[in-house]
Design a protein around this motif. Structure first.
Motif, PDB file in Angstrom:
ATOM      1  N   UNK A 153       0.847  -1.207   0.000  1.00 40.01           N
ATOM      2  CA  UNK A 153       0.000   0.000   0.000  1.00 40.01           C
ATOM      3  C   UNK A 153       0.880   1.255   0.000  1.00 40.01           C
ATOM      4  N   UNK A 154       1.927   1.232   0.835  1.00 40.73           N
ATOM      5  CA  UNK A 154       2.834   2.396   0.897  1.00 40.73           C
ATOM      6  C   UNK A 154       3.597   2.570  -0.408  1.00 40.73           C
ATOM      7  N   UNK A 155       4.076   1.457  -0.991  1.00 45.01           N
ATOM      8  CA  UNK A 155       4.848   1.534  -2.225  1.00 45.01           C
ATOM      9  C   UNK A 155       3.994   1.978  -3.397  1.00 45.01           C
ATOM     10  N   UNK A 156       2.720   1.594  -3.389  1.00 44.92           N
ATOM     11  CA  UNK A 156       1.842   1.898  -4.527  1.00 44.92           C
ATOM     12  C   UNK A 156       0.901   3.063  -4.232  1.00 44.92           C
ATOM     13  N   UNK A 157       1.251   3.869  -3.214  1.00 43.08           N
ATOM     14  CA  UNK A 157       0.326   4.909  -2.761  1.00 43.08           C
ATOM     15  C   UNK A 157       0.012   5.930  -3.862  1.00 43.08           C
ATOM     16  N   UNK A 158       0.991   6.278  -4.657  1.00 42.29           N
ATOM     17  CA  UNK A 158       0.777   7.280  -5.716  1.00 42.29           C
ATOM     18  C   UNK A 158       0.797   6.660  -7.110  1.00 42.29           C
ATOM     19  N   UNK A 159       0.736   5.328  -7.186  1.00 44.01           N
ATOM     20  CA  UNK A 159       0.826   4.654  -8.489  1.00 44.01           C
ATOM     21  C   UNK A 159      -0.562   4.530  -9.106  1.00 44.01           C
ATOM     22  N   UNK A 160      -0.752   5.246 -10.262  1.00 46.80           N
ATOM     23  CA  UNK A 160      -2.030   5.209 -10.980  1.00 46.80           C
ATOM     24  C   UNK A 160      -1.736   4.907 -12.453  1.00 46.80           C
ATOM     25  N   UNK A 161      -1.660   3.644 -12.818  1.00 42.46           N
ATOM     26  CA  UNK A 161      -1.338   3.317 -14.220  1.00 42.46           C
ATOM     27  C   UNK A 161      -2.392   3.813 -15.202  1.00 42.46           C
ATOM     28  N   UNK A 162      -3.592   4.115 -14.763  1.00 46.06           N
ATOM     29  CA  UNK A 162      -4.671   4.606 -15.621  1.00 46.06           C
ATOM     30  C   UNK A 162      -4.695   6.143 -15.711  1.00 46.06           C
ATOM     31  N   UNK A 163      -3.716   6.772 -15.029  1.00 43.93           N
ATOM     32  CA  UNK A 163      -3.669   8.236 -15.075  1.00 43.93           C
ATOM     33  C   UNK A 163      -4.643   8.851 -14.075  1.00 43.93           C
ATOM     34  N   UNK A 164      -5.061  10.106 -14.399  1.00 47.44           N
ATOM     35  CA  UNK A 164      -5.993  10.830 -13.519  1.00 47.44           C
ATOM     36  C   UNK A 164      -7.340  11.010 -14.196  1.00 47.44           C
ATOM     37  N   UNK A 165      -7.770   9.987 -14.908  1.00 43.64           N
ATOM     38  CA  UNK A 165      -8.996  10.087 -15.686  1.00 43.64           C
ATOM     39  C   UNK A 165     -10.251  10.139 -14.833  1.00 43.64           C
ATOM     40  N   UNK A 166     -10.169   9.721 -13.532  1.00 38.28           N
ATOM     41  CA  UNK A 166     -11.368   9.659 -12.680  1.00 38.28           C
ATOM     42  C   UNK A 166     -11.641  10.958 -11.946  1.00 38.28           C
ATOM     43  N   UNK A 167     -10.851  11.941 -12.176  1.00 36.65           N
ATOM     44  CA  UNK A 167     -11.085  13.235 -11.542  1.00 36.65           C
ATOM     45  C   UNK A 167     -10.734  13.211 -10.070  1.00 36.65           C
ATOM     46  N   UNK A 168     -11.626  13.819  -9.266  1.00 33.07           N
ATOM     47  CA  UNK A 168     -11.335  13.925  -7.830  1.00 33.07           C
ATOM     48  C   UNK A 168     -11.402  12.571  -7.135  1.00 33.07           C
ATOM     49  N   UNK A 169     -12.288  11.704  -7.582  1.00 33.97           N
ATOM     50  CA  UNK A 169     -12.368  10.354  -7.012  1.00 33.97           C
ATOM     51  C   UNK A 169     -11.376   9.477  -7.751  1.00 33.97           C
TER      52      UNK A 169
END
Length: 772
Positions: A24-40
């Motif tokens: 969880x700590x290692x992947x805390x900022x990992x978003x392979x899909x980008x920021x497509x979901x907006x605020x959520x």
């Protein structure tokens, strides 16, 4: 370490949640899909938390439904709302912390419950599972019961209502049993020469001959066939010192064999045996819930409402939704839902460790409120059997008996028995009191009369004294002079035992014809033969004219030697050594109303009552009178009400002013009175099963000191439970108020909530400690 591993196996989500912290700590900022979901837009690490939350919520809801189906209040809804609210406000680490707390709480509950039940679980684990059925030809239930060993045993053990040559039959029984036992030992050494087959204990049939190997648990109730055995009865009655038993003795399931294999004959099936009765009591107590625990469950509902109100007010006043989550992560009903039942289970286990079994936790609660205790006299305030207090000899007792006949280990009066000649004019013995006790005790060994055990005990002590006298140089017994091979452990030779039920028993001991029983029974031969003094009057054949009167609390049995009245053995009930002290301790606990109920006459009852310190005596009562006397206690009022009872009464409206009466008896002939009282307490030595049918509490070690101990344990259990609940809820409410003012962050609050749970549960476990 093994305990931690076992705990993790029972609660696998605890180690999984801990291990997930790293990815969880290692992947805390990992978003392979980008920021497509907006605020959520949770990261992959945050999705791991959401997955843990989803599983935890589903599992918790399933558990709540299951609790409701079993009649328990399911209020884990606080945990569910707390987890969902932390996720909703984006406090993911707080959500992970709450999940961790949920599963660690589950682990703590598992640990606390197993710790609280440890004494009860030990009893269950000790239950016998298998039995070794002897397969020697002609032995056991399939042999038609014609083998000499078992047939011989029956003659020896039931030498009542007929005659029995006990010397011959006991020898044959011992020989047969020894052969079986030695063969059993051989079978242990060599698997090619097995003389028993191992089966589940449920398959044992009546009259099966069983082999019990060293260190094994006796599988069913039975009768010992081997010469002797050493049994550890600590699982049954808490007796710390192993007991040595001899051929013909009852052996109970649950006893642990010593270092030598022995054989026994099954007299009960598995489900009817003593240990199974104990397990039924244990199981009943484990599955029950005390009223105060049910009350704690109910109180968890208003606590949930209060928690939600504080959270909503904090959110509404501050306008910050995070406050709602901060409050709820500190809302813990565990002091009510876990600490309360853990305390009562710990108290139940503490009672079991002290040799006190209860049928339900409801009994444990009521024990602490006992205000009036009724005691049976005989076997409860006094020892189980009347004891010998003196022997009255007639002046001419034994005047015509050769000295050789009084030898303890000899065969008796002439060359045909002792193997040596008796010189003409040999000295004649004047039988003394120890001889009378020894001779009577040997004969009474074969009796089933209530007075027999007291005489047997006194006879065994007299036999030891006679041996000591000889060892110190007293030659009145002339023992070795006529029996050079005599050994100190030799037992007198007994023949021709015959018991006339309700009248007396007779037999031949070392060649002497001994009769023990009522005055008319032992003097009948003397009357028939006309052997009465020349100056005799009819009064000479009444006991008081020969020996003098008896005190109100005394009873007597008479002894004739060779058809001639020789002595009177006087017996009486004597108080238990610790009876007076135990009653004083009850008064120290605030139980002032102590009453004796007995069918005995008033004078003898008063003597015992004065000795133990009871002033309220109801004597000469029929069974129905005893029941009515005990029921009348329900009209009394409780003078002093414990503070914890007043609290419960205020909270739930339950009246605790009604007195709680308790009857203490032996569990057999006191069964109707035990059932009539609010609490029936049966005192047993672990060898009786009738007690479990009529009593709610069974004392397994026959110790009257367990009566005040049981009340002290019950009161302390209730006190500890209330302390754990009050302390836990108070800390939780203080924490929620602080969180409402934003003094405690959500993550910190989750850890504090777990700390509150640990404190309350560990405090509840102190009910296990011996502090009475």
């Amino acid at each position: 370490m093994r305990r931690i591993i076992d705990l993790c196996k029972r609660v696998p989500l605890l180690p999984i949640t801990i291990i997930c912290a790293l990815p969880i700590a290692l992947l805390w900022n990992f978003r392979p899909w980008g920021h497509s979901l907006g605020s959520l837009d949770p990261s992959l690490g945050q999705y791991l938390i959401i997955a843990l939350v989803a599983y935890t919520v589903i599992d918790t809801i399933i558990g709540m439904v299951d609790d409701l189906r079993h009649g328990h209040v399911g209020v884990d809804i606080l945990a569910v709302i707390a987890i969902l609210s932390t996720v909703a406000v984006g406090e993911y680490w707080a959500a992970w912390t709450v999940v961790l707390m949920v599963w660690s709480g589950e682990a703590i509950e598992e640990y606390a419950q197993s710790k609280a039940e440890s004494n009860l679980t030990a009893l269950i684990k000790a239950a016998p599972q298998t039995a070794h059925i002897t397969t020697l030809p002609g032995v056991g239930a399939e042999s038609g019961k014609t083998q000499s060993g078992e047939d011989g045993f029956h003659k020896t053990a039931s030498a009542t209502g007929g005659t029995a040559d006990s010397a011959d039959t006991s020898d044959s029984a011992s020989a047969a049993a020894s052969n079986v036992s030695s063969d059993s030992n051989a079978s242990v050494a060599s698997s090619d020469n097995m003389h028993f087959r191992t089966v589940p204990v449920e398959e044992v049939k009546l009259d099966d001959v069983l082999t019990v190997l060293p260190g094994e648990t006796v599988p069913v109730d039975g009768v010992l066939m081997s010469g002797q055995a050493t049994l550890d009865l600590s699982n049954i009655n808490g007796e710390p010192v192993p007991r040595e038993v001899f051929a013909g003795a009852r052996v109970m399931s649950g006893a642990v064999n010593g270092s030598t294999a022995f054989t026994m004959r099954a007299t009960q099936l598995s489900h009817d045996s003593q240990y199974q009765r104990i397990l039924e009591l244990v199981s009943s107590a484990q599955n029950s819930r005390a009223t105060v625990v049910k009350t704690a469950d109910i109180l968890a509902v208003p606590f949930t409402v209060i928690s939600l109100v504080i959270a909503c007010v904090a959110w509404g006043v501050s306008g910050v939704p995070t406050r709602f989550a901060q409050v709820l992560v500190l809302a813990t009903p565990c002091p009510l839902l876990i600490a309360a039942p853990v305390a009562y289970m710990a108290g139940t286990g503490r009672l079991a460790k002290a040799g006190i079994l209860i049928k339900a936790q409801e009994v444990l609660e009521n024990l602490g409120r006992v205000s009036h205790i009724f005691f049976d006299k005989t076997g409860t305030l006094t020892v189980k059997q009347p004891q010998v207090v003196r022997v009255d000899l007639l002046p001419d007792a034994g005047a015509d008996i050769p000295v050789h006949a009084t030898a303890m280990g000899m065969v008796a009066t002439g060359a045909e028995h002792a193997g040596v000649g008796v010189e003409a004019g040999a000295a004649h013995a004047r039988i003394d009191k120890d001889h009378i006790l020894m001779l009577a005790g040997v004969v009474e060994t074969y009796s089933v009369h209530i007075l027999s055990k007291g005489i047997v005990k006194a006879g065994a002590a007299a036999l030891d004294r006679l041996h000591d006298r000889y060892d110190k140089g007293n030659r009145n017994c002339a023992q070795p002079a006529t029996d050079p091979g005599h050994r100190r452990g030799d037992y007198p030779v007994v023949k021709n035992i015959h018991e006339d039920a309700g009248k007396g028993i007779s037999g031949t001991v070392n060649g002497l014809n001994i009769s023990v029983g009522r005055f008319a029974y032992v003097t009948q031969a003397q009357v028939d033969a006309g052997l009465q003094p020349q100056s005799a009057t009819p009064l000479d054949f009444f006991p008081d004219s020969r020996f003098g009167g008896l005190a109100p609390d005394e009873m007597a049995t008479y002894v004739a030697v060779n058809g001639k009245l020789a002595a009177r053995i006087v017996m009486k009930d004597i108080p238990r050594p610790n009876a007076k002290e135990s009653l004083q301790r009850l008064r120290g606990l605030g139980v002032e109303r102590l009453t004796m109920v007995t069918g005995d006459k008033e004078p003898s009852a008063r003597i015992i009552a004065d000795e133990v310190g009871i002033t309220d005596v109801h004597a000469e009562l029929l069974p129905e009178d005893k029941v009515n006397t005990v029921r009348s206690a329900a009209q009394d009022k409780v003078a002093v009400q414990p503070w914890w009872d007043r609290i419960i009464q205020k909270l739930v409206g339950e009246s605790t002013t009604r007195p709680v009466s308790m009857m203490v008896g032996d569990g057999v002939n006191d069964a109707p009175v035990l059932a009539a009282a609010d609490i029936g307490m049966a005192m047993t030595d672990g060898t009786t099963t009738a007690a479990s049918e009529s009593a709610q509490v069974v004392i397994m070690n026959d110790d009257i000191a367990c009566v005040p101990k049981a009340i002290a344990i019950a009161r302390r259990t209730k006190r500890v439970m209330l302390q754990a609940v009050v302390a836990g809820l108070s800390l939780a409410i203080v924490g929620m108020v602080c969180a409402a003012f934003n003094l405690i962050p959500a993550v910190v609050g989750a850890f504090l909530q777990e700390a509150i749970d640990v404190v309350s549960i560990l405090w509840a476990l102190t009910a296990l400690l011996d502090r009475e």
